[in-house]
Motif scaffolding. Structure first.
Motif, short mmCIF file in Angstrom:
data_model
loop_
_atom_site.label_atom_id
_atom_site.label_comp_id
_atom_site.label_asym_id
_atom_site.label_seq_id
_atom_site.Cartn_x
_atom_site.Cartn_y
_atom_site.Cartn_z
N VAL A 1 0.84 -1.20 0.00
CA VAL A 1 0.00 0.00 0.00
C VAL A 1 0.88 1.25 0.00
CG1 VAL A 1 -1.63 1.34 1.40
CG2 VAL A 1 -2.05 -1.09 0.99
N MET A 2 1.91 1.27 0.84
CA MET A 2 2.81 2.43 0.90
C MET A 2 3.46 2.68 -0.46
SD MET A 2 6.28 3.06 3.14
CE MET A 2 7.06 1.63 2.40
N ILE A 3 3.99 1.62 -1.08
CA ILE A 3 4.64 1.76 -2.38
C ILE A 3 3.63 2.23 -3.44
CG2 ILE A 3 5.79 0.48 -4.24
CD1 ILE A 3 7.05 -1.28 -2.05
N ALA A 4 2.44 1.67 -3.42
CA ALA A 4 1.41 2.06 -4.40
C ALA A 4 1.01 3.53 -4.21
CB ALA A 4 0.20 1.15 -4.27
N GLU A 5 0.92 3.98 -2.95
CA GLU A 5 0.58 5.38 -2.70
C GLU A 5 1.69 6.31 -3.19
OE1 GLU A 5 -0.25 5.45 1.52
OE2 GLU A 5 -2.32 4.75 1.21
N HIS A 6 2.93 5.95 -2.92
CA HIS A 6 4.06 6.74 -3.42
C HIS A 6 4.01 6.80 -4.95
CE1 HIS A 6 7.03 6.10 0.21
NE2 HIS A 6 5.83 6.50 0.61
N LYS A 7 3.80 5.63 -5.56
CA LYS A 7 3.78 5.57 -7.02
C LYS A 7 2.69 6.46 -7.60
CE LYS A 7 3.04 2.70 -10.97
NZ LYS A 7 2.29 1.58 -11.47
N GLN A 8 1.52 6.45 -6.99
CA GLN A 8 0.42 7.28 -7.50
C GLN A 8 0.79 8.77 -7.44
OE1 GLN A 8 -2.27 6.27 -9.18
NE2 GLN A 8 -2.56 8.45 -9.54
N ALA A 9 1.42 9.17 -6.35
CA ALA A 9 1.84 10.57 -6.22
C ALA A 9 2.93 10.90 -7.25
CB ALA A 9 2.34 10.84 -4.80
N LEU A 10 3.84 9.97 -7.49
CA LEU A 10 4.87 10.20 -8.50
C LEU A 10 4.26 10.28 -9.90
CD1 LEU A 10 7.71 7.80 -7.28
CD2 LEU A 10 7.56 10.27 -6.99
N LYS A 11 3.25 9.48 -10.13
CA LYS A 11 2.56 9.52 -11.43
C LYS A 11 1.91 10.89 -11.63
CE LYS A 11 -0.64 6.81 -14.19
NZ LYS A 11 -1.55 5.67 -14.22
N SER A 12 1.30 11.42 -10.59
CA SER A 12 0.69 12.76 -10.66
C SER A 12 1.76 13.82 -10.90
CB SER A 12 -0.06 13.08 -9.37
OG SER A 12 -1.17 12.24 -9.23
N ALA A 13 2.91 13.67 -10.24
CA ALA A 13 4.01 14.62 -10.45
C ALA A 13 4.50 14.55 -11.89
CB ALA A 13 5.15 14.30 -9.48
N HIS A 14 4.64 13.34 -12.41
CA HIS A 14 5.08 13.16 -13.79
C HIS A 14 4.12 13.83 -14.76
CE1 HIS A 14 5.91 10.66 -17.49
NE2 HIS A 14 7.11 11.09 -17.16
N GLN A 15 2.83 13.64 -14.53
CA GLN A 15 1.82 14.26 -15.39
C GLN A 15 1.89 15.78 -15.30
OE1 GLN A 15 -1.61 12.20 -13.83
NE2 GLN A 15 -1.48 10.57 -15.36
N ALA A 16 2.09 16.32 -14.10
CA ALA A 16 2.17 17.77 -13.93
C ALA A 16 3.39 18.34 -14.65
CB ALA A 16 2.22 18.13 -12.44
N ILE A 17 4.50 17.64 -14.56
CA ILE A 17 5.74 18.08 -15.24
C ILE A 17 5.55 18.03 -16.75
CG2 ILE A 17 8.16 17.48 -15.68
CD1 ILE A 17 7.74 18.81 -12.95
N GLU A 18 4.97 16.95 -17.24
CA GLU A 18 4.75 16.84 -18.69
C GLU A 18 3.78 17.90 -19.19
OE1 GLU A 18 3.77 12.68 -19.42
OE2 GLU A 18 5.85 12.36 -20.05
N GLU A 19 2.76 18.19 -18.41
CA GLU A 19 1.79 19.23 -18.80
C GLU A 19 2.48 20.60 -18.83
OE1 GLU A 19 -1.58 21.14 -20.07
OE2 GLU A 19 -1.10 19.01 -20.09
N ALA A 20 3.30 20.87 -17.84
CA ALA A 20 4.04 22.14 -17.83
C ALA A 20 4.97 22.24 -19.03
CB ALA A 20 4.82 22.28 -16.52
N ALA A 21 5.60 21.13 -19.41
CA ALA A 21 6.48 21.11 -20.58
C ALA A 21 5.69 21.37 -21.86
CB ALA A 21 7.23 19.78 -20.68
N ARG A 22 4.49 20.75 -21.97
CA ARG A 22 3.64 20.98 -23.15
C ARG A 22 3.21 22.44 -23.23
NH1 ARG A 22 1.88 15.82 -22.01
NH2 ARG A 22 0.16 16.49 -20.70
#
Length: 156
Positions: free
Chosen positions: A128-149
């Motif tokens: 659960v801890m790893i999955a929660e971290h991963k979900q937050a990292l996925k959101s960060a990745h999406q935010a960074i990619e959106e900012a780049a676009r």
């Protein structure tokens, strides 16, 4: 005992990748201009996020009887050298900094995927801890990619 060793090793890899994120975003903060308050704020949020994850992971490792790592990966160190070189050659524009951050987030997500798919039994609380971290990292990745676009559109 062998399961614990595999688990500790996998968790230590996540500790290292989070150190990579801290160092990478600190480097990105240096690279962007002081007027790039939006990016500096975003990057600082991700530095804090990864420091929290390092703490949680290290506590879990100690609970398993393991010794947590205290540094980033060799891959992360090489990536920071590449960022320095790239900034020297290509400049420190927002788009290139964001692209570098997106690359780093992809590497972090892969490390979390690998941890979730490891051979060793993963106790539910750790999964659960790893999955929660991963979900937050996925959101960060999406935010960074959106900012780049968005930056790409502004630059046109």
């Amino acid at each position: 005992m062998q399961n614990n060793e595999k688990l500790v090793s996998a968790l230590n890899e996540l500790v290292s990748i989070n150190y990579d994120r801290v160092f990478g975003y600190e480097k990105a903060i240096e690279e962007v201009g002081s007027t790039d308050v939006d990016l500096r704020t975003l990057f600082n949020r991700y530095v804090s996020q990864s420091r929290k994850y390092v703490s949680e992971l290290q506590q879990t490792i100690r609970g398993l009887g393991g010794e947590p790592v205290t540094d980033s990966t060799t891959r992360g160190k090489l990536f920071r050298v590449w960022m320095d070189f790239k900034a020297t050659v290509m400049g420190k524009d927002r788009k290139s900094v964001l692209d570098s951050c997106a690359y780093g987030e992809s590497a972090a997500l892969k490390a979390y995927d690998d941890a979730l798919q490891m051979d060793a039994h993963l106790p539910d609380n750790i999964r659960v801890m790893i999955a929660e971290h991963k979900q937050a990292l996925k959101s960060a990745h999406q935010a960074i990619e959106e900012a780049a676009r968005l930056q790409e559109v502004v630059d046109k």
